[in-house]
Design a protein around this motif. Structure first.
Motif, PDB file in Angstrom:
ATOM      1  N   GLY A   1      -3.495  29.160  76.014  1.00 54.90           N
ATOM      2  CA  GLY A   1      -2.735  30.429  76.382  1.00 54.90           C
ATOM      3  C   GLY A   1      -1.508  29.966  77.240  1.00 54.90           C
ATOM      4  O   GLY A   1      -0.517  30.361  76.969  1.00 54.90           O
ATOM      5  N   ASP A   2      -2.054  28.985  78.089  1.00 54.06           N
ATOM      6  CA  ASP A   2      -0.871  28.570  79.274  1.00 54.06           C
ATOM      7  C   ASP A   2       0.255  28.029  78.426  1.00 54.06           C
ATOM      8  O   ASP A   2       1.610  28.200  78.715  1.00 54.06           O
ATOM      9  CB  ASP A   2      -1.487  27.630  80.181  1.00 54.06           C
ATOM     10  CG  ASP A   2      -2.063  28.216  81.354  1.00 54.06           C
ATOM     11  OD1 ASP A   2      -1.707  29.581  81.573  1.00 54.06           O
ATOM     12  OD2 ASP A   2      -2.772  27.795  82.330  1.00 54.06           O
TER      13      ASP A   2
ATOM     14  N   PHE B   1       5.517  35.428  86.360  1.00 51.69           N
ATOM     15  CA  PHE B   1       5.145  33.942  86.286  1.00 51.69           C
ATOM     16  C   PHE B   1       4.705  33.528  87.680  1.00 51.69           C
ATOM     17  O   PHE B   1       3.875  32.788  87.866  1.00 51.69           O
ATOM     18  CB  PHE B   1       6.351  33.133  85.683  1.00 51.69           C
ATOM     19  CG  PHE B   1       6.401  33.206  84.276  1.00 51.69           C
ATOM     20  CD1 PHE B   1       5.660  34.035  83.505  1.00 51.69           C
ATOM     21  CD2 PHE B   1       7.593  32.733  83.772  1.00 51.69           C
ATOM     22  CE1 PHE B   1       5.779  34.037  82.130  1.00 51.69           C
ATOM     23  CE2 PHE B   1       7.753  32.922  82.462  1.00 51.69           C
ATOM     24  CZ  PHE B   1       6.827  33.523  81.515  1.00 51.69           C
ATOM     25  N   LEU B   2       5.281  34.255  88.661  1.00 52.25           N
ATOM     26  CA  LEU B   2       5.147  33.963  90.362  1.00 52.25           C
ATOM     27  C   LEU B   2       3.664  34.265  90.610  1.00 52.25           C
ATOM     28  O   LEU B   2       2.830  33.367  91.109  1.00 52.25           O
ATOM     29  CB  LEU B   2       5.867  34.521  91.058  1.00 52.25           C
ATOM     30  CG  LEU B   2       5.675  34.453  92.466  1.00 52.25           C
ATOM     31  CD1 LEU B   2       6.066  32.929  92.940  1.00 52.25           C
ATOM     32  CD2 LEU B   2       6.622  35.154  93.431  1.00 52.25           C
ATOM     33  N   LEU B   3       3.218  35.501  89.992  1.00 57.41           N
ATOM     34  CA  LEU B   3       1.735  35.792  90.595  1.00 57.41           C
ATOM     35  C   LEU B   3       0.798  35.111  89.740  1.00 57.41           C
ATOM     36  O   LEU B   3      -0.200  34.703  90.143  1.00 57.41           O
ATOM     37  CB  LEU B   3       1.787  37.492  89.906  1.00 57.41           C
ATOM     38  CG  LEU B   3       2.453  38.367  90.699  1.00 57.41           C
ATOM     39  CD1 LEU B   3       2.453  39.771  90.071  1.00 57.41           C
ATOM     40  CD2 LEU B   3       1.967  38.310  92.051  1.00 57.41           C
ATOM     41  N   THR B   4       1.011  34.923  88.340  1.00 56.46           N
ATOM     42  CA  THR B   4       0.164  33.735  87.461  1.00 56.46           C
ATOM     43  C   THR B   4       0.128  32.329  88.177  1.00 56.46           C
ATOM     44  O   THR B   4      -0.696  31.733  88.166  1.00 56.46           O
ATOM     45  CB  THR B   4       0.493  33.819  85.937  1.00 56.46           C
ATOM     46  OG1 THR B   4       1.756  33.234  85.975  1.00 56.46           O
ATOM     47  CG2 THR B   4       0.316  35.122  85.584  1.00 56.46           C
ATOM     48  N   GLY B   5       1.283  31.819  88.819  1.00 57.46           N
ATOM     49  CA  GLY B   5       1.295  30.918  89.359  1.00 57.46           C
ATOM     50  C   GLY B   5       0.123  30.733  90.876  1.00 57.46           C
ATOM     51  O   GLY B   5      -0.306  29.682  91.096  1.00 57.46           O
ATOM     52  N   ILE B   6       0.359  31.741  91.367  1.00 56.63           N
ATOM     53  CA  ILE B   6      -0.244  31.640  92.546  1.00 56.63           C
ATOM     54  C   ILE B   6      -1.860  31.844  92.296  1.00 56.63           C
ATOM     55  O   ILE B   6      -2.755  31.201  92.974  1.00 56.63           O
ATOM     56  CB  ILE B   6       0.048  33.106  93.276  1.00 56.63           C
ATOM     57  CG1 ILE B   6       1.278  33.083  94.057  1.00 56.63           C
ATOM     58  CG2 ILE B   6      -1.082  33.265  94.448  1.00 56.63           C
ATOM     59  CD1 ILE B   6       1.810  34.442  94.457  1.00 56.63           C
TER      60      ILE B   6
ATOM     61  N   VAL C   1      -4.393  18.707  73.727  1.00 55.88           N
ATOM     62  CA  VAL C   1      -4.679  19.458  72.229  1.00 55.88           C
ATOM     63  C   VAL C   1      -3.967  20.770  72.506  1.00 55.88           C
ATOM     64  O   VAL C   1      -3.470  21.280  71.674  1.00 55.88           O
ATOM     65  CB  VAL C   1      -5.961  19.085  71.843  1.00 55.88           C
ATOM     66  CG1 VAL C   1      -5.948  19.911  70.588  1.00 55.88           C
ATOM     67  CG2 VAL C   1      -5.993  17.778  71.490  1.00 55.88           C
ATOM     68  N   GLY C   2      -4.629  21.599  73.414  1.00 50.17           N
ATOM     69  CA  GLY C   2      -4.487  22.923  73.602  1.00 50.17           C
ATOM     70  C   GLY C   2      -2.958  23.342  74.181  1.00 50.17           C
ATOM     71  O   GLY C   2      -2.403  24.045  73.715  1.00 50.17           O
ATOM     72  N   ASN C   3      -2.591  22.637  75.342  1.00 51.39           N
ATOM     73  CA  ASN C   3      -1.565  22.977  76.063  1.00 51.39           C
ATOM     74  C   ASN C   3      -0.297  22.857  75.582  1.00 51.39           C
ATOM     75  O   ASN C   3       0.717  23.105  75.634  1.00 51.39           O
ATOM     76  CB  ASN C   3      -1.590  22.602  77.727  1.00 51.39           C
ATOM     77  CG  ASN C   3      -0.722  23.178  78.341  1.00 51.39           C
ATOM     78  OD1 ASN C   3       0.385  22.876  78.766  1.00 51.39           O
ATOM     79  ND2 ASN C   3      -0.928  24.412  79.130  1.00 51.39           N
TER      80      ASN C   3
ATOM     81  N   PHE D   1       2.541  36.458  75.097  1.00 49.77           N
ATOM     82  CA  PHE D   1       1.835  36.753  76.346  1.00 49.77           C
ATOM     83  C   PHE D   1       0.514  37.615  76.302  1.00 49.77           C
ATOM     84  O   PHE D   1      -0.252  37.546  77.176  1.00 49.77           O
ATOM     85  CB  PHE D   1       2.955  37.519  77.074  1.00 49.77           C
ATOM     86  CG  PHE D   1       4.247  36.784  77.244  1.00 49.77           C
ATOM     87  CD1 PHE D   1       4.518  35.610  77.878  1.00 49.77           C
ATOM     88  CD2 PHE D   1       5.315  37.230  76.577  1.00 49.77           C
ATOM     89  CE1 PHE D   1       5.765  34.899  77.891  1.00 49.77           C
ATOM     90  CE2 PHE D   1       6.647  36.730  76.415  1.00 49.77           C
ATOM     91  CZ  PHE D   1       6.567  35.406  77.186  1.00 49.77           C
ATOM     92  N   GLY D   2       0.613  38.265  75.040  1.00 50.19           N
ATOM     93  CA  GLY D   2      -0.554  39.163  74.920  1.00 50.19           C
ATOM     94  C   GLY D   2      -1.880  37.725  74.456  1.00 50.19           C
ATOM     95  O   GLY D   2      -2.864  38.009  74.917  1.00 50.19           O
ATOM     96  N   LEU D   3      -1.611  36.977  73.781  1.00 55.04           N
ATOM     97  CA  LEU D   3      -2.448  35.865  73.495  1.00 55.04           C
ATOM     98  C   LEU D   3      -2.946  35.317  74.760  1.00 55.04           C
ATOM     99  O   LEU D   3      -4.211  34.871  75.192  1.00 55.04           O
ATOM    100  CB  LEU D   3      -1.949  34.825  72.640  1.00 55.04           C
ATOM    101  CG  LEU D   3      -2.635  33.653  72.473  1.00 55.04           C
ATOM    102  CD1 LEU D   3      -4.124  34.141  71.582  1.00 55.04           C
ATOM    103  CD2 LEU D   3      -2.031  32.691  71.604  1.00 55.04           C
ATOM    104  N   ASP D   4      -2.167  35.055  75.811  1.00 51.89           N
ATOM    105  CA  ASP D   4      -2.388  34.217  76.947  1.00 51.89           C
ATOM    106  C   ASP D   4      -3.409  35.204  77.710  1.00 51.89           C
ATOM    107  O   ASP D   4      -4.368  34.849  78.451  1.00 51.89           O
ATOM    108  CB  ASP D   4      -1.179  34.013  77.738  1.00 51.89           C
ATOM    109  CG  ASP D   4      -1.326  32.963  78.762  1.00 51.89           C
ATOM    110  OD1 ASP D   4      -2.638  32.161  79.044  1.00 51.89           O
ATOM    111  OD2 ASP D   4      -0.420  32.584  79.677  1.00 51.89           O
ATOM    112  N   ALA D   5      -3.118  36.488  77.924  1.00 52.04           N
ATOM    113  CA  ALA D   5      -3.858  37.295  78.692  1.00 52.04           C
ATOM    114  C   ALA D   5      -5.350  37.433  78.122  1.00 52.04           C
ATOM    115  O   ALA D   5      -6.266  37.346  78.689  1.00 52.04           O
ATOM    116  CB  ALA D   5      -3.251  39.094  78.492  1.00 52.04           C
TER     117      ALA D   5
END
Length: 409
Positions: free
Chosen positions: A27-28, A112-117, A152-154, A174-178
């Motif tokens: 997802g990332d 992206f800032l929030l997910t980075g935290i 392989v994934g990322n 972004f839905g897939l990553d969630a």
């Protein structure tokens, strides 16, 4: 049977942690490709594209030391679960904004800032948790598998997938990553409970006597007092400042210099993933054959060469070949360094020392990304950052060449 009861197997808990890393890395990687494409669809400003790239990196510069202290205070498993659920909610909201047509560059950067935290917390806790999941003598094997899964994934599967999903519908990546974060949280929840790390000593290492600040200082000292870790932290900081300055607006480089479409851009990025996969498989064998100092020195030469090749070529296949060789180097470097750090650092300091190294590593990436956007915008050229990076890395190589002889311990 506990994970440490047998040196012959990595254990069920490792495989659950491995699976959690696999799905979240997929997802990332999808978001990492789709994010710049989304911003590039809204603006052609290199600084704006760089800002979106910087947003998930900036927390490593600002919060990594605090994240390390927290990872040494609390139940690491629960911390990872809570953070993954939070990141999933943020990305689900971003997907909704994109679907509704109300996404803006500031909103994207905030998400992206929030997910980075969250990433600073989850990755630091996960790295500190691994040595309690597998035996010490199996750390290289476990890290090699995690690194291979990351590649392989990322980097491999996610790159073309992210570009393809973005072309189908901009909200899909972004839905897939969630969804992957939700699944990762479930898998980590299946890990057996482990006690909260022991409190650090009150006097010798700064401990808890002075609160959070003293704990952070203890982590800094824990890394700085080990010469091997100190020189590697300095190297990774300079390497990432230089590399990320060059790659801050790479999506524009791929479009303007190489003439690639969004899907072509995603395919180009898989070249480094192919090299990385080979590197993760070969890391332990290469170390046995050549030794750590030789591999690290070769890695620095590869870093310089990559920047020069990308600055002079207009051929996508040449750029892809250079990225593949660089990918081998990054995985070999990563497996050797992280295993060494996990082995040398005691459990009660592991989260904090990991966070100090991450500050040098990913904090350096954040600084480089910010510089790269500024340089590209000021010079009007996407090539200038590559030449500056080559010069900086050549200087680093000259200064640390002899000192890397001490990294075989």
């Amino acid at each position: 049977m506990t994970a440490t009861a047998s040196a012959g197997r990595l254990g069920r808990d490792f495989h659950r942690l491995w699976a959690a890393n696999a799905v979240s890395n997929l997802g990332d990687g999808v978001t990492m490709v789709a994010g710049p494409l989304l911003v590039a669809s809204l603006t052609s400003d290199p600084a704006a594209v760089a800002a979106a790239t910087l947003a998930p990196q900036l927390p490593w510069l600002l919060f990594s030391l605090v994240s390390g202290a927290l990872a040494d205070r609390v139940d690491r498993r629960r911390l990872i679960i809570g953070v993954n659920l939070g990141r999933g909610l943020v990305l689900a909201a971003l997907a909704g904004a994109v679907l509704a047509g109300v996404a803006t560059v500031p909103l994207i950067c905030l998400a992206f800032l929030l997910t980075g935290i969250g990433e600073t917390l989850a990755d630091t806790a996960s790295g500190a948790l691994l040595p309690s999941v597998v035996p010490p003598e199996r750390l290289e094997q476990a890290n090699s598998r995690l690194f291979a899964t990351f590649v392989v994934g990322n980097q491999f599967a996610a790159k073309p997938l992210g570009a393809y999903l973005f072309v189908l519908a901009a909200a899909l990546p972004f839905g897939l990553d969630a969804a992957t974060f939700g699944l990762a949280a479930l898998l980590v929840a299946l890990l057996r409970w482990r006690p909260v790390p022991a409190a650090p000593p009150r006097v010798a290492d700064g401990g808890r006597q002075g609160g959070l600040r003293a704990e952070i200082i203890a982590g800094i000292r824990g890394l700085w007092r080990v010469p091997v870790l100190r020189i590697l932290a300095v190297c990774i900081a300079v390497m990432n400042v230089a590399f990320c300055a060059a790659f801050a607006a790479f999506v524009l480089y791929a479009r303007q210099r190489l003439g690639l479409s969004p899907i072509g851009y995603g395919v180009l990025l898989t070249a480094s993933a192919l090299g990385g996969l080979a590197g993760s498989v070969l890391a332990t064998r290469l170390r046995a054959r050549f030794g750590t100092p030789a591999l690290l020195r070769l890695g620095l030469l590869i870093e310089v060469g990559l920047q020069v090749v990308l600055a002079v070529t207009r051929q996508p296949w040449v750029a892809g070949a250079a990225l593949a060789v660089w990918g081998v180097h990054t995985m070999v470097w990563g497996v050797l360094v992280v295993s060494l750090r996990q082995r040398l650092v005691p459990d009660e300091l592991r989260g904090r020392v990991n966070s100090v190294y991450s500050l040098a590593d990913l904090g350096g990436a954040a600084v480089g990304t910010a510089l790269g956007g500024v340089v590209a915008r000021a010079t009007g050229s996407v090539l200038a950052p590559f030449w500056l990076a080559a010069a900086a890395l050549a200087l680093l190589t000259t200064l640390v060449w002899r000192r890397l002889a001490d990294t075989d311990g």
